[in-house]
Design an enzyme around this catalytic site. Sequence first.
Site, PDB file in Angstrom:
ATOM      1  N   TYR A 225       3.949   3.958  14.652  1.00  0.00           N
ATOM      2  CA  TYR A 225       5.311   4.442  14.921  1.00  0.00           C
ATOM      3  C   TYR A 225       5.312   5.429  16.191  1.00  0.00           C
ATOM      4  O   TYR A 225       6.391   5.354  17.044  1.00  0.00           O
ATOM      5  CB  TYR A 225       5.752   5.282  13.640  1.00  0.00           C
ATOM      6  CG  TYR A 225       6.533   4.639  12.678  1.00  0.00           C
ATOM      7  CD1 TYR A 225       5.941   3.625  12.102  1.00  0.00           C
ATOM      8  CD2 TYR A 225       7.996   4.729  12.508  1.00  0.00           C
ATOM      9  CE1 TYR A 225       6.373   2.796  11.130  1.00  0.00           C
ATOM     10  CE2 TYR A 225       8.391   3.783  11.602  1.00  0.00           C
ATOM     11  CZ  TYR A 225       7.981   3.115  10.775  1.00  0.00           C
ATOM     12  OH  TYR A 225       8.466   2.470   9.813  1.00  0.00           O
TER      13      TYR A 225
ATOM     14  N   LYS B 271      -6.540  -1.230   5.477  1.00  0.00           N
ATOM     15  CA  LYS B 271      -6.830  -2.460   5.569  1.00  0.00           C
ATOM     16  C   LYS B 271      -8.035  -2.545   6.585  1.00  0.00           C
ATOM     17  O   LYS B 271      -8.268  -2.832   7.833  1.00  0.00           O
ATOM     18  CB  LYS B 271      -5.942  -3.180   6.626  1.00  0.00           C
ATOM     19  CG  LYS B 271      -5.689  -4.690   6.956  1.00  0.00           C
ATOM     20  CD  LYS B 271      -5.635  -5.586   5.716  1.00  0.00           C
ATOM     21  CE  LYS B 271      -5.891  -6.941   6.011  1.00  0.00           C
ATOM     22  NZ  LYS B 271      -5.857  -7.932   4.996  1.00  0.00           N
TER      23      LYS B 271
ATOM     24  N   ASP C 197      -2.702  -5.533   1.529  1.00  0.00           N
ATOM     25  CA  ASP C 197      -2.257  -6.921   1.049  1.00  0.00           C
ATOM     26  C   ASP C 197      -2.413  -6.809  -0.426  1.00  0.00           C
ATOM     27  O   ASP C 197      -1.613  -7.649  -1.318  1.00  0.00           O
ATOM     28  CB  ASP C 197      -2.841  -8.219   1.774  1.00  0.00           C
ATOM     29  CG  ASP C 197      -4.448  -7.938   1.950  1.00  0.00           C
ATOM     30  OD1 ASP C 197      -4.930  -6.858   1.676  1.00  0.00           O
ATOM     31  OD2 ASP C 197      -4.810  -8.872   2.304  1.00  0.00           O
TER      32      ASP C 197
ATOM     33  N   ASP D 128       5.729   2.524   4.743  1.00  0.00           N
ATOM     34  CA  ASP D 128       7.147   2.205   4.991  1.00  0.00           C
ATOM     35  C   ASP D 128       7.411   1.042   4.183  1.00  0.00           C
ATOM     36  O   ASP D 128       8.492   0.933   3.536  1.00  0.00           O
ATOM     37  CB  ASP D 128       7.328   1.900   6.774  1.00  0.00           C
ATOM     38  CG  ASP D 128       8.760   1.427   6.756  1.00  0.00           C
ATOM     39  OD1 ASP D 128       9.784   2.060   6.172  1.00  0.00           O
ATOM     40  OD2 ASP D 128       9.113   0.313   7.429  1.00  0.00           O
TER      41      ASP D 128
ATOM     42  N   ASP E 261       9.564   0.461   0.019  1.00  0.00           N
ATOM     43  CA  ASP E 261      10.748  -0.342   0.006  1.00  0.00           C
ATOM     44  C   ASP E 261      10.319  -1.177  -1.211  1.00  0.00           C
ATOM     45  O   ASP E 261      11.237  -1.469  -2.200  1.00  0.00           O
ATOM     46  CB  ASP E 261      11.111  -1.065   1.247  1.00  0.00           C
ATOM     47  CG  ASP E 261      12.092  -0.559   1.933  1.00  0.00           C
ATOM     48  OD1 ASP E 261      12.128   0.630   1.955  1.00  0.00           O
ATOM     49  OD2 ASP E 261      12.918  -1.143   2.500  1.00  0.00           O
TER      50      ASP E 261
HETATM   51  C1  IPM Z   1      12.257   4.954   6.298  1.00  0.00           C
HETATM   52  C2  IPM Z   1      13.023   4.080   7.339  1.00  0.00           C
HETATM   53  C3  IPM Z   1      12.727   4.487   8.704  1.00  0.00           C
HETATM   54  C4  IPM Z   1      11.263   4.269   8.881  1.00  0.00           C
HETATM   55  C5  IPM Z   1      13.626   3.825   9.824  1.00  0.00           C
HETATM   56  C6  IPM Z   1      14.987   3.926   9.710  1.00  0.00           C
HETATM   57  C7  IPM Z   1      13.105   4.131  11.263  1.00  0.00           C
HETATM   58  O1  IPM Z   1      12.959   2.417   7.021  1.00  0.00           O
HETATM   59  O2  IPM Z   1      12.529   6.096   6.271  1.00  0.00           O
HETATM   60  O3  IPM Z   1      11.559   4.160   5.562  1.00  0.00           O
HETATM   61  O4  IPM Z   1      10.840   3.160   9.230  1.00  0.00           O
HETATM   62  O5  IPM Z   1      10.535   5.126   8.693  1.00  0.00           O
HETATM   63 MG    MG Z   2      11.540   2.301   5.351  1.00  0.00          MG
END
Ligand code: IPM
Ligand code: MG
Length: 351
Positions: A142, A189, A221, A245, A249
Amino acid sequence: MKLNIALLAGDGIGPEVIDQAVKVCNAIATKFNHEISWRPALTGAAAIDAVGDPYPDETHEICATSDAVLFGAIGHPKYDNDPSAKVRPEQGLLRMRQKLGLFANVRPTFTFPSLIDKSPLKRERIEGTDLVFLRELTGGIYFGKRGREDNGDTAFDTCTYTRKEIQRLAKKGFEMAQKRSKRLCCVDKANVLESSRLWRETVQAMEQDYPDVEVSYEFVDAVAMRLVQWPSEYDVLITENLFGDILTDEASVISGSMGLMPSASIGESISLYEPIHGSYPQAAGKDIANPLATVLSAAMLFDGLELNDEAEAIRIAVNKSLSEGIVTEDLAEGGKAYKTSEVGDWLASHI
Ligand code: IPM
Ligand code: MG
């Protein structure tokens, strides 16, 4: 206690869900005799529209001088399909993380007994899941060197980590594991990436300082697969920025709705609390978004200030709202769907 809390509502449903968290926090303040001074500030697309910068200096100043930051969401569809946009709301979020030094992103995943059948995963797989990801938030790909070469036909992003950055995050992971089930999983990884080998080497060297914590090392993975197979086997997981990240999710679907999961971004001197969902522009302004992730983020905020009874009071009210069906449409499933603001009012009156 006097509390100064920076309030960054942001974009999309951000302002609506933040309003509900404010109602609940104000009810907590009344009950526990605190005085909260809310300090609103601009971020995201809202800040670009107002002053041309998604994280203005004035906002940074307000955050840096508050006791904590409560954050809604940022992002706007007008930027999503425009790769050439010079300023993007997300840049504000990344700059904020970096400037405030928010290096550890704490993302818990747990199930609510009354919602267990809302999860796309089978009950027997997810029952008892209570895990927490610690995602490194200010390093890695990032923030690494990136660019274009070859007249724009080649692009690169680099993932860089220092031993210090890894130690700082891993220390939080070990400490959290000590307070929980004493199991820590380092996700990397290391069979391919040099930065992952440094992660593994660094965490291995720290093991001797935490003899009571049992550490496992798994490839990202494999974790992506096992997370939806047997999530209840995990407890504390530490990982680098991009892996975190993606995996968080994935983990959020276990609970049944992304609208439920809170998070904390911890820094040395200031911490920020935010729902893990995004700005959900399709629902903005309709009073239908689920405010619980933001309300539970406010509970994490009180925990962060070591006001644990206050945090617990919020969680009790949230659990009660769920078991009594005072829920927004994402959870209503045929039953009555309450408005965002109605859920907030109900919670505030049940603190
Ligand atoms: C998160 C989001 C952010 C990230 C984006 C919006 C930049 O997906 O907070 O997980 O990738 O960190
Ligand atoms: Mg995210």
